[in-house]
Design a protein around this motif. Structure first.
Motif, PDB file in Angstrom:
ATOM      1  N   PRO A   1       0.848  -1.214   0.000  1.00  0.00           N
ATOM      2  CA  PRO A   1       0.000   0.000   0.000  1.00  0.00           C
ATOM      3  C   PRO A   1       0.875   1.252   0.000  1.00  0.00           C
ATOM      4  O   PRO A   1       1.785   1.375   0.814  1.00  0.00           O
ATOM      5  CB  PRO A   1      -0.770  -0.123   1.312  1.00  0.00           C
ATOM      6  CG  PRO A   1      -0.671  -1.549   1.703  1.00  0.00           C
ATOM      7  CD  PRO A   1       0.564  -2.099   1.097  1.00  0.00           C
ATOM      8  N   ASP A   2       0.604   2.153  -0.945  1.00  0.00           N
ATOM      9  CA  ASP A   2       1.518   3.279  -1.156  1.00  0.00           C
ATOM     10  C   ASP A   2       1.606   4.224   0.020  1.00  0.00           C
ATOM     11  O   ASP A   2       2.673   4.605   0.462  1.00  0.00           O
ATOM     12  CB  ASP A   2       1.110   4.044  -2.414  1.00  0.00           C
ATOM     13  CG  ASP A   2      -0.345   4.460  -2.376  1.00  0.00           C
ATOM     14  OD1 ASP A   2      -0.763   5.257  -3.210  1.00  0.00           O
ATOM     15  OD2 ASP A   2      -1.075   3.984  -1.464  1.00  0.00           O
ATOM     16  N   GLU A   3       0.460   4.568   0.557  1.00  0.00           N
ATOM     17  CA  GLU A   3       0.488   5.657   1.536  1.00  0.00           C
ATOM     18  C   GLU A   3       1.057   5.239   2.881  1.00  0.00           C
ATOM     19  O   GLU A   3       1.387   6.072   3.688  1.00  0.00           O
ATOM     20  CB  GLU A   3      -0.921   6.206   1.741  1.00  0.00           C
ATOM     21  CG  GLU A   3      -1.424   6.874   0.492  1.00  0.00           C
ATOM     22  CD  GLU A   3      -2.638   7.697   0.791  1.00  0.00           C
ATOM     23  OE1 GLU A   3      -2.758   8.785   0.223  1.00  0.00           O
ATOM     24  OE2 GLU A   3      -3.461   7.241   1.602  1.00  0.00           O
ATOM     25  N   THR A   4       1.136   3.964   3.091  1.00  0.00           N
ATOM     26  CA  THR A   4       1.556   3.550   4.423  1.00  0.00           C
ATOM     27  C   THR A   4       3.039   3.215   4.493  1.00  0.00           C
ATOM     28  O   THR A   4       3.557   2.929   5.545  1.00  0.00           O
ATOM     29  CB  THR A   4       0.753   2.315   4.871  1.00  0.00           C
ATOM     30  OG1 THR A   4       0.747   1.400   3.794  1.00  0.00           O
ATOM     31  CG2 THR A   4      -0.640   2.696   5.241  1.00  0.00           C
TER      32      THR A   4
ATOM     33  N   ARG B   1     -10.036  11.696   8.490  1.00  0.00           N
ATOM     34  CA  ARG B   1     -10.496  12.162   9.794  1.00  0.00           C
ATOM     35  C   ARG B   1      -9.413  11.980  10.858  1.00  0.00           C
ATOM     36  O   ARG B   1      -9.175  12.841  11.695  1.00  0.00           O
ATOM     37  CB  ARG B   1     -11.772  11.426  10.193  1.00  0.00           C
ATOM     38  CG  ARG B   1     -12.455  11.996  11.431  1.00  0.00           C
ATOM     39  CD  ARG B   1     -13.868  11.509  11.578  1.00  0.00           C
ATOM     40  NE  ARG B   1     -13.953  10.077  11.465  1.00  0.00           N
ATOM     41  CZ  ARG B   1     -14.575   9.433  10.489  1.00  0.00           C
ATOM     42  NH1 ARG B   1     -15.204  10.100   9.549  1.00  0.00           N
ATOM     43  NH2 ARG B   1     -14.569   8.119  10.433  1.00  0.00           N
ATOM     44  N   GLU B   2      -8.741  10.841  10.763  1.00  0.00           N
ATOM     45  CA  GLU B   2      -7.695  10.524  11.720  1.00  0.00           C
ATOM     46  C   GLU B   2      -6.594  11.598  11.706  1.00  0.00           C
ATOM     47  O   GLU B   2      -6.215  12.132  12.738  1.00  0.00           O
ATOM     48  CB  GLU B   2      -7.097   9.182  11.304  1.00  0.00           C
ATOM     49  CG  GLU B   2      -6.388   8.415  12.358  1.00  0.00           C
ATOM     50  CD  GLU B   2      -6.299   6.966  11.883  1.00  0.00           C
ATOM     51  OE1 GLU B   2      -7.120   6.169  12.354  1.00  0.00           O
ATOM     52  OE2 GLU B   2      -5.458   6.652  11.031  1.00  0.00           O
ATOM     53  N   LEU B   3      -6.124  11.903  10.514  1.00  0.00           N
ATOM     54  CA  LEU B   3      -5.051  12.886  10.385  1.00  0.00           C
ATOM     55  C   LEU B   3      -5.526  14.268  10.805  1.00  0.00           C
ATOM     56  O   LEU B   3      -4.875  14.971  11.581  1.00  0.00           O
ATOM     57  CB  LEU B   3      -4.558  12.905   8.930  1.00  0.00           C
ATOM     58  CG  LEU B   3      -3.568  14.011   8.577  1.00  0.00           C
ATOM     59  CD1 LEU B   3      -2.297  13.887   9.411  1.00  0.00           C
ATOM     60  CD2 LEU B   3      -3.222  13.963   7.091  1.00  0.00           C
TER      61      LEU B   3
ATOM     62  N   THR C   1       2.468  13.446   1.966  1.00  0.00           N
ATOM     63  CA  THR C   1       1.119  12.895   2.051  1.00  0.00           C
ATOM     64  C   THR C   1       0.302  13.635   3.108  1.00  0.00           C
ATOM     65  O   THR C   1      -0.889  13.888   2.929  1.00  0.00           O
ATOM     66  CB  THR C   1       1.179  11.392   2.401  1.00  0.00           C
ATOM     67  OG1 THR C   1       2.081  10.763   1.501  1.00  0.00           O
ATOM     68  CG2 THR C   1      -0.185  10.748   2.295  1.00  0.00           C
ATOM     69  N   VAL C   2       0.961  13.983   4.219  1.00  0.00           N
ATOM     70  CA  VAL C   2       0.260  14.733   5.267  1.00  0.00           C
ATOM     71  C   VAL C   2      -0.276  16.032   4.683  1.00  0.00           C
ATOM     72  O   VAL C   2      -1.460  16.366   4.836  1.00  0.00           O
ATOM     73  CB  VAL C   2       1.206  15.038   6.454  1.00  0.00           C
ATOM     74  CG1 VAL C   2       0.571  16.032   7.405  1.00  0.00           C
ATOM     75  CG2 VAL C   2       1.559  13.758   7.186  1.00  0.00           C
ATOM     76  N   ARG C   3       0.591  16.754   3.985  1.00  0.00           N
ATOM     77  CA  ARG C   3       0.172  18.049   3.430  1.00  0.00           C
ATOM     78  C   ARG C   3      -0.962  17.878   2.429  1.00  0.00           C
ATOM     79  O   ARG C   3      -1.975  18.573   2.503  1.00  0.00           O
ATOM     80  CB  ARG C   3       1.361  18.733   2.749  1.00  0.00           C
ATOM     81  CG  ARG C   3       2.362  19.254   3.741  1.00  0.00           C
ATOM     82  CD  ARG C   3       3.187  20.405   3.162  1.00  0.00           C
ATOM     83  NE  ARG C   3       4.299  20.661   4.063  1.00  0.00           N
ATOM     84  CZ  ARG C   3       5.454  20.009   3.996  1.00  0.00           C
ATOM     85  NH1 ARG C   3       5.658  19.092   3.062  1.00  0.00           N
ATOM     86  NH2 ARG C   3       6.413  20.265   4.872  1.00  0.00           N
ATOM     87  N   SER C   4      -0.791  16.936   1.501  1.00  0.00           N
ATOM     88  CA  SER C   4      -1.805  16.829   0.459  1.00  0.00           C
ATOM     89  C   SER C   4      -3.119  16.306   1.029  1.00  0.00           C
ATOM     90  O   SER C   4      -4.200  16.772   0.669  1.00  0.00           O
ATOM     91  CB  SER C   4      -1.310  15.970  -0.700  1.00  0.00           C
ATOM     92  OG  SER C   4      -0.999  14.680  -0.224  1.00  0.00           O
ATOM     93  N   ARG C   5      -3.008  15.365   1.968  1.00  0.00           N
ATOM     94  CA  ARG C   5      -4.247  14.824   2.536  1.00  0.00           C
ATOM     95  C   ARG C   5      -4.984  15.897   3.334  1.00  0.00           C
ATOM     96  O   ARG C   5      -6.206  16.009   3.276  1.00  0.00           O
ATOM     97  CB  ARG C   5      -3.942  13.617   3.426  1.00  0.00           C
ATOM     98  CG  ARG C   5      -5.186  12.812   3.785  1.00  0.00           C
ATOM     99  CD  ARG C   5      -4.891  11.639   4.674  1.00  0.00           C
ATOM    100  NE  ARG C   5      -4.155  10.595   3.964  1.00  0.00           N
ATOM    101  CZ  ARG C   5      -3.619   9.530   4.565  1.00  0.00           C
ATOM    102  NH1 ARG C   5      -3.737   9.376   5.872  1.00  0.00           N
ATOM    103  NH2 ARG C   5      -2.968   8.627   3.867  1.00  0.00           N
TER     104      ARG C   5
ATOM    105  N   LEU D   1     -15.726  12.769   5.887  1.00  0.00           N
ATOM    106  CA  LEU D   1     -14.335  12.392   5.616  1.00  0.00           C
ATOM    107  C   LEU D   1     -14.152  10.875   5.615  1.00  0.00           C
ATOM    108  O   LEU D   1     -14.932  10.150   6.224  1.00  0.00           O
ATOM    109  CB  LEU D   1     -13.414  12.984   6.695  1.00  0.00           C
ATOM    110  CG  LEU D   1     -13.480  14.497   6.893  1.00  0.00           C
ATOM    111  CD1 LEU D   1     -12.553  14.903   8.036  1.00  0.00           C
ATOM    112  CD2 LEU D   1     -13.107  15.222   5.609  1.00  0.00           C
ATOM    113  N   SER D   2     -13.109  10.438   4.944  1.00  0.00           N
ATOM    114  CA  SER D   2     -12.744   9.027   5.045  1.00  0.00           C
ATOM    115  C   SER D   2     -12.079   8.824   6.403  1.00  0.00           C
ATOM    116  O   SER D   2     -11.690   9.787   7.072  1.00  0.00           O
ATOM    117  CB  SER D   2     -11.777   8.636   3.935  1.00  0.00           C
ATOM    118  OG  SER D   2     -10.484   9.156   4.227  1.00  0.00           O
TER     119      SER D   2
END
Lengths: 205, 337
Positions: free
Chosen positions: A6-9, A159-161, A185-189, A154-155
């Motif tokens: 999984p890419d994001e993790t 929501r978690e972030l 990823t933090v910024r874009s998410r 939110l997904s």
């Protein structure tokens, strides 16, 4: 030969070497000492249990007090079990603890969404009288319906972030550490999340 | 206004942390911290039981295994054989129970007034609903066996409490939470897992926790594989995919000639962990069926026990299907806090 991951993790592999003793400070030192002397770990609990509990309690809502107690207890149990793997170059253990709490909160994902939607419905103008009464009862302590609607849209990951930053006051960097996702990823998410929320709040006003 | 600030300013109130719950969390941390299993049913103890005479103390440290062997198989060879092994297959319906008999040994750590460690052993049979919906998901019959010494620690009296007295425990998920789909290990979830190695590998890696990367993610993938195999029934297609997927985890290798908790000899396949241990799945040499698991110290400093000592050992003895589980009186969710 490695299969898809999984890419994001995933994050770039960081050197797994343990820093020299002199560099181990703060929480990292407590964790290191707890390897030989497990009782020392209680120090970490004393320092952060209240803070973690506050966050979990906000996430799970006022009607789930015992679940918040359980999640907090399990967060520290999980941390205790995994303490040998703690990256001791990091003096602040909060992101690590929040990451574990987030994982456990995720088990309550469905309940959380149900609750947020229920709260959000209270914002609808034609809510029946029972719900209107509930608004008054609920609003003193709980999340405002409009804001709940924003979160409900939110997904789980978004929501978690978002809430680690907004409610737990983690910096982007700490949130990246907590969730094991890259800064990019933090910024874009987060910017995607904010746009979503803006849209929902716009619709409702 | 920035949405983050908006939510920050409108933070809902947090419920106060009940001092009793807080104290109990802190002491749970102290007493049960290092226990291996996640579910409450492994919690041993039960006070008040007759303490057996301490003359029973087993002073021999957990045995050290011999490594060198004549004909060595690689991990992927062993796993390939295991993937192709023929076994008696089961086909439980969602409302039936998967019944697994096993023998286990894990570390117990107690940090009351005086820190104590020992290795507790059980003989157990678990009935798990094939589809775990709702709160109650099964029953565990467990009998504590004579404890063993945790290397370097005298066996405390409390380790003998309850030995030889079988207990029947209702298994229930009382917090109302749901396990996310990717962490479920009930039969209904397992049979829906990918039946190809690539897909299964992706599944194993999806289980890792935040913060874990590189070798930690590999260890988590291996742990997830072990979780799927422990006290479960994995259908042939998924089992094959699972063993093939484990073979692709970096760091997985063979430990020749090991024994499971029941004394059966087999081949270990596993990896070293950052807890200072080497964890293996044990396979039968002839049938390549899974026998059990073991965890042996390789880094004394990290594990807190001499290299070569055994900190966990299990044997899965029998897997079957049943229509019913034994009755347990009372509400399993009643005792709280």
């Amino acid at each position: 030969m490695r299969g898809p991951i999984p890419d994001e993790t995933t994050r770039p592999v960081v050197s797994a070497t343990i820093p020299a003793a002199a560099q181990v400070t703060g929480d990292a030192l407590v964790i290191q000492e707890s390897l030989a002397d497990p009782e020392r770990f209680a120090g970490l609990f004393d320092r952060y249990a209240d803070e973690i509990h506050r966050y979990v309690s906000r996430r799970l809502g006022p009607e789930s007090v015992s679940a918040a107690d359980d999640v907090t207890a399990e967060t520290f149990l999980a941390a205790f079990r995994k303490r040998a793997r703690y990256d001791r170059s990091r003096p602040d253990a909060r992101p690590w603890l929040y990451g574990m709490a987030a994982n456990l909160i995720a088990k309550h994902h469905r309940g959380e969404v149900r609750r947020l939607r229920a709260l959000a419905r209270l914002a609808e103008p034609d809510g029946d009288s029972f719900e209107q009464r509930s608004v008054e009862r609920v609003s003193a302590r709980d999340l405002r319906p409009r804001l709940a609607a924003g979160l409900a849209a939110l997904s789980r990951k978004e929501r978690e972030l978002f809430l680690l930053v907004a409610w737990a006051d983690l910096t982007y960097e700490q949130a990246s550490e907590a969730l094991g996702i890259p800064m990019g990823t933090v910024r874009s998410r987060l910017s995607r999340t904010r746009a979503k929320i803006r849209r929902v709040l716009g619709e409702e006003s | 206004m920035n949405e983050i600030d908006l939510y920050r300013d409108e933070r809902p109130g947090a419920e106060p942390y009940d001092p009793g719950a807080r104290a109990s969390a802190r002491s749970r941390l102290a007493s049960g911290g290092a226990r291996r299993a996640r579910r409450p049913y492994v919690v041993v103890a039960a006070a008040g039981a007759l303490a057996l005479a301490a003359t029973f103390v087993v002073t021999r440290p957990a045995q050290v295994e011999q490594r060198p062997q004549v004909r060595l198989m690689s991990a992927s060879e062993v796993l390939d054989r295991a993937a192709g092994a023929v076994a008696e297959e089961l086909d439980p319906r969602d409302d039936q129970y998967v019944v697994v008999k096993s023998q286990t040994m894990y570390g117990s750590y107690s940090m009351g007034e005086k820190e104590e460690r020992w290795l507790y052993r059980t003989s157990r049979t678990i009935w798990l609903r094939a589809e775990q919906t709702g709160d109650a998901y099964g029953v565990l019959r467990m009998e504590l066996l004579e404890p063993r010494e945790f290397p370097g620690w005298p066996i405390p009296k409390q380790a003998y409490e309850g030995v030889g007295k079988p207990e029947l425990i209702a298994l229930a998920n009382c917090d109302g939470g749901t396990v996310p789909d990717h962490l479920r290990s009930d039969y209904a979830a397992i049979k829906k897992l990918p039946s190809d190695a690539e897909g299964m590998r992706a599944h194993l890696y999806s289980a890792h926790e935040p913060n874990e990367k590189g070798v930690e993610a590999d260890q988590s993938a291996f742990t997830r594989a072990s979780d799927l195999l422990r006290e479960t029934y994995v259908p042939a297609a998924q089992r094959k995919a699972l063993y093939q997927a484990v073979a692709t985890i970096p760091g997985v290798s063979v430990t020749e000639k090991v024994r499971d908790a029941a004394g059966r000899e087999g081949i270990g396949v596993g990896l070293t962990t950052q807890a200072g241990t080497r964890d293996d799945l044990i396979f039968d040499r002839a049938s390549f069926a899974l026998l059990g698991e073991r965890s042996e110290v390789v880094d004394a400093a990290v594990a807190g026990a001499p290299a070569g000592s055994l900190l966990a050992s299990t044997a899965q003895l029998e897997v079957s299907v049943a229509d019913e589980a034994p009755e347990v009186a009372g509400d399993p969710c009643r005792t709280k806090g």
